[in-house]
Structure formats: C-alpha cells, structure tokens
Design a protein around this motif. Structure first.
Motif, PDB file in Angstrom:
ATOM      1  N   SER A   1       0.851  -1.356  -0.011  1.00 19.33           N
ATOM      2  CA  SER A   1      -0.035   0.095  -0.203  1.00 19.33           C
ATOM      3  C   SER A   1       0.833   1.332  -0.046  1.00 19.33           C
ATOM      4  CB  SER A   1      -0.778  -0.026   1.313  1.00 19.33           C
ATOM      5  OG  SER A   1      -0.263   0.071   2.456  1.00 19.33           O
ATOM      6  N   ASN A   2       1.988   1.051   0.627  1.00 19.62           N
ATOM      7  CA  ASN A   2       2.983   2.360   0.677  1.00 19.62           C
ATOM      8  C   ASN A   2       3.378   2.697  -0.854  1.00 19.62           C
ATOM      9  OD1 ASN A   2       2.678   2.819   3.384  1.00 19.62           O
ATOM     10  ND2 ASN A   2       4.542   1.585   3.693  1.00 19.62           N
ATOM     11  N   VAL A   3       3.696   1.730  -1.592  1.00 22.39           N
ATOM     12  CA  VAL A   3       3.849   1.836  -3.051  1.00 22.39           C
ATOM     13  C   VAL A   3       3.291   2.535  -3.814  1.00 22.39           C
ATOM     14  CG1 VAL A   3       4.809   0.596  -5.119  1.00 22.39           C
ATOM     15  CG2 VAL A   3       5.752  -0.084  -2.881  1.00 22.39           C
TER      16      VAL A   3
ATOM     17  N   ARG B   1       2.537   6.163  -2.870  1.00 21.97           N
ATOM     18  CA  ARG B   1       3.668   7.116  -3.322  1.00 21.97           C
ATOM     19  C   ARG B   1       3.281   7.388  -4.717  1.00 21.97           C
ATOM     20  NH1 ARG B   1       7.361   3.755   0.243  1.00 21.97           N
ATOM     21  NH2 ARG B   1       7.861   2.859  -2.010  1.00 21.97           N
ATOM     22  N   SER B   2       3.172   6.486  -5.525  1.00 22.47           N
ATOM     23  CA  SER B   2       2.823   6.558  -6.908  1.00 22.47           C
ATOM     24  C   SER B   2       1.574   7.528  -7.216  1.00 22.47           C
ATOM     25  CB  SER B   2       2.675   5.096  -7.407  1.00 22.47           C
ATOM     26  OG  SER B   2       3.711   4.147  -7.299  1.00 22.47           O
ATOM     27  N   ARG B   3       0.740   7.221  -6.404  1.00 25.44           N
ATOM     28  CA  ARG B   3      -0.553   8.068  -6.567  1.00 25.44           C
ATOM     29  C   ARG B   3      -0.175   9.647  -6.440  1.00 25.44           C
ATOM     30  NH1 ARG B   3      -3.688   4.017  -4.579  1.00 25.44           N
ATOM     31  NH2 ARG B   3      -3.348   4.416  -2.447  1.00 25.44           N
TER      32      ARG B   3
ATOM     33  N   ARG C   1      -0.333  12.783  -8.759  1.00 21.09           N
ATOM     34  CA  ARG C   1      -1.326  13.933  -8.641  1.00 21.09           C
ATOM     35  C   ARG C   1      -0.442  15.419  -8.895  1.00 21.09           C
ATOM     36  NH1 ARG C   1      -4.282  11.059  -4.343  1.00 21.09           N
ATOM     37  NH2 ARG C   1      -2.500  11.522  -3.021  1.00 21.09           N
ATOM     38  N   LEU C   2       1.117  15.175  -8.605  1.00 17.42           N
ATOM     39  CA  LEU C   2       1.825  16.317  -8.858  1.00 17.42           C
ATOM     40  C   LEU C   2       2.066  16.517 -10.323  1.00 17.42           C
ATOM     41  CD1 LEU C   2       4.318  15.864  -5.833  1.00 17.42           C
ATOM     42  CD2 LEU C   2       2.477  17.524  -6.050  1.00 17.42           C
ATOM     43  N   PHE C   3       2.074  15.471 -11.434  1.00 13.25           N
ATOM     44  CA  PHE C   3       2.515  15.597 -12.638  1.00 13.25           C
ATOM     45  C   PHE C   3       1.809  16.784 -13.353  1.00 13.25           C
ATOM     46  CE2 PHE C   3       2.458  14.428 -17.166  1.00 13.25           C
ATOM     47  CZ  PHE C   3       3.806  14.185 -17.209  1.00 13.25           C
ATOM     48  N   PRO C   4       0.765  16.915 -13.222  1.00 11.73           N
ATOM     49  CA  PRO C   4       0.317  18.242 -14.143  1.00 11.73           C
ATOM     50  C   PRO C   4       0.805  19.698 -13.521  1.00 11.73           C
ATOM     51  CG  PRO C   4      -1.756  16.990 -13.401  1.00 11.73           C
ATOM     52  CD  PRO C   4      -0.583  16.477 -12.737  1.00 11.73           C
TER      53      PRO C   4
END
Length: 70
Positions: free
Chosen positions: A4-6, A9-11, A15-18
């Motif tokens: 779940s930690n992986v 972190r990926s989510r 979310r920051l990408f845009p």
C-alpha cells in the motif's frame, strides 16, 4: 515493505504531474517538436535522436519536483 505504501507514493507523484508539467512547458514543447520532426512519414522514433531535448525536460521535472518538496 508494504504494497500500500508503494501505491500511495505512486498516486502522490501522479497527482503532482500536471503541476510539474506546467512548469516545464518550453522543454516539453521542444521535446515534442523533436519527436514529431523525427517521426514524419510513419517512421519509428530512434533512440537518442532527441536525447538533448529529453534530458532538458527531465532536468526541468526534477528541479520542479525539488521546489515542490520544499
């Protein structure tokens, strides 16, 4: 390591990408133009044809992420 930690972190990164992308529009445009120019007439993109533009975009993303992490 919890799975779940992986995913968390990926989510968060996705979310920051845009926001990061918005800070790198010039580099993204240059990379996109290079890719488009080297793949005319249905040619495949060859490795390292746009490496300079890709590295500039990558550097911009990394720097934008560092600023966001402050």
């Amino acid at each position: 390591m919890s799975g779940s930690n992986v995913w968390s972190r990926s989510r968060e990164k996705m979310r920051l990408f845009p926001e990061l992308f918005a800070q790198c529009t010039m580099e993204a445009t240059a990379y996109g133009k290079c890719v488009a120019a080297t793949t005319t007439s249905r040619q495949e993109l060859k490795k390292d044809l746009c490496v300079k533009e890709f590295e500039a975009l990558k550097t911009c993303f990394v720097n934008a992420a560092k600023k966001k992490g402050r």
